[in-house]
Design a protein around this motif. Structure first.
Motif, short mmCIF file in Angstrom:
data_model
loop_
_atom_site.label_atom_id
_atom_site.label_comp_id
_atom_site.label_asym_id
_atom_site.label_seq_id
_atom_site.Cartn_x
_atom_site.Cartn_y
_atom_site.Cartn_z
N GLY A 111 -61.31 22.59 11.01
CA GLY A 111 -59.86 23.21 10.99
C GLY A 111 -59.77 23.67 12.41
N ASP A 112 -59.25 25.00 12.71
CA ASP A 112 -59.13 25.18 14.33
C ASP A 112 -60.56 26.02 14.69
N ARG A 113 -61.43 25.91 13.83
CA ARG A 113 -62.83 26.62 14.40
C ARG A 113 -63.72 25.80 15.07
N SER A 114 -64.35 26.00 16.00
CA SER A 114 -65.37 25.09 16.54
C SER A 114 -66.82 25.81 16.54
N GLY B 283 -80.63 25.19 13.72
CA GLY B 283 -80.25 25.03 12.25
C GLY B 283 -79.33 26.02 11.73
N LEU B 284 -78.70 26.87 12.81
CA LEU B 284 -77.52 27.73 12.45
C LEU B 284 -76.39 27.50 12.86
N TRP B 285 -75.26 27.00 12.19
CA TRP B 285 -74.04 26.85 12.75
C TRP B 285 -73.46 28.17 13.16
N ILE B 286 -73.02 28.43 14.46
CA ILE B 286 -72.35 29.62 15.10
C ILE B 286 -70.98 29.13 15.64
N GLU B 287 -70.15 29.92 15.15
CA GLU B 287 -68.69 29.54 15.66
C GLU B 287 -68.77 30.15 17.06
N LYS B 288 -67.96 29.31 17.78
CA LYS B 288 -67.84 29.35 19.24
C LYS B 288 -67.16 30.72 19.47
N GLY B 289 -67.71 31.62 20.41
CA GLY B 289 -67.29 32.99 20.86
C GLY B 289 -67.93 34.09 20.09
N VAL B 290 -68.70 33.45 19.25
CA VAL B 290 -69.29 34.65 18.23
C VAL B 290 -70.68 34.87 19.02
N ASP B 291 -71.21 36.05 19.25
CA ASP B 291 -72.55 36.54 19.91
C ASP B 291 -73.46 36.09 18.70
N LEU C 141 -60.89 32.33 3.80
CA LEU C 141 -61.55 30.87 4.42
C LEU C 141 -60.64 29.96 3.84
N PRO C 142 -59.83 29.06 4.25
CA PRO C 142 -59.20 27.90 3.35
C PRO C 142 -59.94 26.72 3.37
N ASN C 143 -61.06 26.62 4.41
CA ASN C 143 -61.90 25.39 4.39
C ASN C 143 -63.34 25.52 4.18
N LEU C 144 -63.63 26.47 3.14
CA LEU C 144 -64.87 26.65 2.64
C LEU C 144 -65.81 25.35 2.48
N ALA C 145 -65.19 24.47 1.72
CA ALA C 145 -65.89 23.28 1.19
C ALA C 145 -66.55 22.46 2.58
N GLU C 146 -65.72 22.44 3.59
CA GLU C 146 -65.94 21.86 4.80
C GLU C 146 -67.11 22.46 5.42
N LEU C 147 -66.93 23.79 5.47
CA LEU C 147 -68.20 24.57 6.20
C LEU C 147 -69.53 24.23 5.33
N ARG D 234 -72.40 31.15 10.93
CA ARG D 234 -72.10 32.31 11.23
C ARG D 234 -70.83 32.16 11.82
N LEU D 235 -69.80 33.03 11.31
CA LEU D 235 -68.47 33.20 11.75
C LEU D 235 -67.73 34.43 11.76
N ARG D 236 -66.66 34.50 11.97
CA ARG D 236 -65.97 35.92 12.29
C ARG D 236 -64.72 35.52 11.21
N ILE D 237 -64.70 36.51 10.24
CA ILE D 237 -63.56 36.59 9.21
C ILE D 237 -63.01 37.89 9.48
N GLY D 238 -61.96 37.76 9.89
CA GLY D 238 -61.25 38.99 10.07
C GLY D 238 -61.73 39.88 11.04
N ASP D 239 -61.99 41.15 10.80
CA ASP D 239 -63.17 42.01 11.62
C ASP D 239 -64.60 41.98 11.48
N ARG D 240 -65.00 40.88 10.26
CA ARG D 240 -66.31 41.00 10.10
C ARG D 240 -67.08 39.82 10.60
N LEU D 241 -68.27 40.01 10.79
CA LEU D 241 -69.09 38.99 11.50
C LEU D 241 -70.12 38.50 10.19
#
Lengths: 238, 200
Positions: A169-172, A178-186, A208-214, A222-229
């Motif tokens: 989607g629009d997330r990198s 072995g851990l996928w980390i969203e860009k910008g997330v510590d 999260l509209p693209n859960l299957a892709e993830l 590891r990603l940010r959803i709203g205010d949550r990490l």
């Protein structure tokens, strides 16, 4: 009295002295009997040698030489062959030799370059794109989106440690250990661990509209959803 | 091609043309090169080696080298000078190949030879050596190689100092010195052989 050297006397005999030097020698010879005697001796030697005369080689030698030359056992070197070939094509030496040299140099450069490239591939990072399986976007299921991964090969011998990136989607995302980390997330920040497939998954996960892709990324994300990490652990219960 | 060689024969100073024809693979050109220089090569070889058989071998070796390397001859010197150089080189390599302790003793150190009476010859040999030509040849053989080369090229072949320098690859001053010392040593050898004959 200083005697004339044997070099001077011999050169005098051959007429190889300057006129001044010649005059000096003649004056000395008038006075010095010893030098005169040596000069006469040298003159005698030259006369004796000249009297040896010339001898014709035996006729068989000509036949022998020409026959040997015709059936010459000498192997021809590459230079000889090139020289002969160039002569037949009326190509001057100053043309073909630099050309030949340049060709040799060019071949050497190409060889060294390819060798260096190969060596570099084993030691230093070279970036190339790796085609990955298509991932269907959750917001546009009809048009498959290509998941682009950039691989940095050779940076570390263990392929698992080599970082990769993915676009969902629009997330990198970036794969680290072995851990996928969203860009910008510590990656060091504390996060909530959730299995989205598990029953009782929180409702906010539905954002999260693209859960299957993830999930297809094939590992925890590891990603940010709203205010949550959040760290998504797929199939944790299996 | 044959016509070109005939032309070359007729016009005289066409050594370079002959070399060119030889490069194109014309056997007649090489034959002509041989005929022009065979006597010169044989005589140099004969005076350098002092033996007709050796001289024939050196001549053959020289012309085989000429045949092989002629394509590399660029005409910076005359063909004659170049062939002289090849001949001298062939003589040197043969000399080194055949050099035994005896030869070394005879031609390597003239100082020793000068002091020694020639006791090797018996009365019969001495009678034969009375021929002046033989004595000169014997004395020439006793000269150290560099002196012999210079003397042969100057006094038997009549080359100029400059040409000899080109053939031997040394400076004119060196040529001058080698000729002078070679002649002087020959003078001593000839005088000693003369006195030997008189005392006999």
């Amino acid at each position: 009295m200083r005697h004339a050297s044997i070099e001077v006397l011999s050169s005098y005999l051959d007429g190889e002295l300057t006129s001044d030097r010649r005059r000096q020698v003649e004056l000395h010879l008038d006075e010095c009997q010893e030098c005169r005697h040596r000069l006469e001796g040298l003159h005698g030697v030259v006369e004796n040698l000249e009297r040896l005369g010339r001898i014709s080689p035996a006729p068989f030698l000509e036949r022998q030489v020409l026959h040997s030359a015709a059936t010459s056992a000498y192997p021809q070197s590459l230079m000889d062959r090139l020289e002969k070939g160039a002569s037949r094509l009326h190509i001057e030496r100053w043309v073909w030799m630099p050309t030949f040299g340049m060709v040799i140099a060019l071949v050497s450069i190409i060889y060294l370059f390819s060798w260096g490239l190969e060596r570099r591939n084993h030691g230093l990072p070279v970036v190339f794109n790796d085609e990955t399986p298509e991932v269907k976007s959750a917001d546009n299921l009809g048009s498959p989106q290509r998941l682009r991964q950039e691989s940095m090969l050779g940076e570390a011998p263990d392929e698992a440690l080599s970082p990769r990136t993915a676009q969902v989607g629009d997330r990198s995302f970036e794969l680290v250990d072995g851990l996928w980390i969203e860009k910008g997330v510590d990656p060091r920040a504390p996060s909530m661990s959730v299995d989205p497939v598990e029953t009782g998954a929180p409702e906010w996960l539905e954002q999260l509209p693209n859960l299957a892709e993830l999930e297809r990324l094939g590992g925890p994300v590891r990603l940010r959803i709203g205010d949550r990490l959040v760290q998504l652990e797929f199939n944790r219960g299996e | 091609m044959k016509a070109a060689v005939l032309m070359a024969k007729a016009t005289g100073d066409t050594d370079l043309e002959l070399v060119e024809l030889h490069r194109y693979g014309d056997p007649a050109a090489f034959e002509e090169i041989y005929r022009r220089h065979a006597e010169m090569v044989f005589n140099v070889a004969l005076r350098m080696t002092g033996d007709a058989e050796e001289a024939a071998d050196v001549s053959q070796e020289t012309f085989l080298r000429v045949h092989r390397y002629c394509a590399r001859f660029r005409g910076r010197s005359s063909l004659k000078t170049w062939i002289y150089r090849v001949t001298v080189n062939c003589c040197r390599s043969r000399y080194r190949k055949n050099q035994s302790w005896k030869n070394r003793f005879l031609s390597g150190s003239l100082e020793k030879v000068e002091q020694l009476p020639d006791t090797r010859r018996g009365p019969e040999d001495r009678t034969l050596a009375r021929d002046r030509g033989d004595v000169v040849m014997q004395s020439l053989r006793r000269l150290p190689e560099p002196f012999r080369e210079a003397v042969v090229l100057r006094d038997l072949e009549g080359l100029s100092y400059e040409e000899i320098a080109g053939v031997l690859g040394v400076r004119i001053g060196t040529v001058r010195s080698r000729i002078a010392r070679g002649r002087d040593r020959l003078r001593i050898l000839l005088e000693s052989s003369k006195s030997c004959d008189t005392h006999r």
